[in-house]
Design a protein around this motif. Sequence first.
Motif: not given
Length: 314
Positions: A88-101
């Motif tokens: 699955s897609i890791s919820p930790q991606l929510g910690n990449l606070s500068f993510l634009r895309s």
Amino acid sequence: MQPITSLFLVPNTSSSLELGNKTDHLALLKFKESITNDPYGIFKSWNSSTHFCKWHGITCSNSSSHSPMQQQRVIELNLSGCHLNGGSISPQLGNLSFLRSINLKNNGFHGDIPRELGRLSSLRILHFNNNSLSGEIPVNLTSCSKLIGLDLSWNNLIGKIPSQIGSLWSLKQFSFESNSLKGQIPPSIGNLSSLTDLWLIYNHLEGNIPKEIGRLKNLKNLSANNFSGELPSSLYNMSSLNQIDVLNNHFNGSLPPNMFHHPPNLKTFIAGMNHFSGTIPNSVTNGSFLLQVLEIGHNHFVGQVPIQLRIWSS
């Protein structure tokens, strides 16, 4: 001894920067852990001997356009078409606070869309199309107010389109086609004033197309199925429309006489397999110099086909 008259606290920029680096680094490693099948060896570059900003699919901010506090932060994750599978897609991606895309299309991710992605206040592009994602569309995504492109098509999503979708003021492309969504189009969709493309076909949506859709003055492409009632009259006054695809719905009523005068830029009108009645508007011949695709078969039209249309179609 001179008295102390002022005290300046200098922030430890390097420590703050290091903390930001560590947060992004750990988030990417958690994402990698969820992948069990990497047929192209994408993650070979994701190792401790290489800085994460140089890993395949990662783009970081650079010092020339950002302050030191923002350097070396992940702004793009693009692993499109890598055929990654097994997790699955890791919820930790929510910690990449500068993510634009985030672009993870054409892979094999399954499970729910992490609600933690709603924390990405700078996110502009979210492409998860052509995976095996399931569950409902998380309401939290509507907190990403800077989103421009949202593509969740060709998955196994269920539930309804969140009524809060109208808070995505900047949204231009909105695609949920080929899922198992149900319910109606929320009227709040009329708030998406920047929207140019709305793709909703191949779902289980139902009911009427809300009249509020007529407020979308920039809408160019509309595609939907399984709806009923009459097409909203506001639809015919939208000068921006290039394509209307309502194939295989349950629409009824007649087409207005000036249907092909307004919208004036209509190039594709696909409305076969419905319950439209009345006569074919003569205005179709006046719009034929722009109209490239016309499909209105399997309806209940009466009368003769305009002779100019027969000549144009031959």
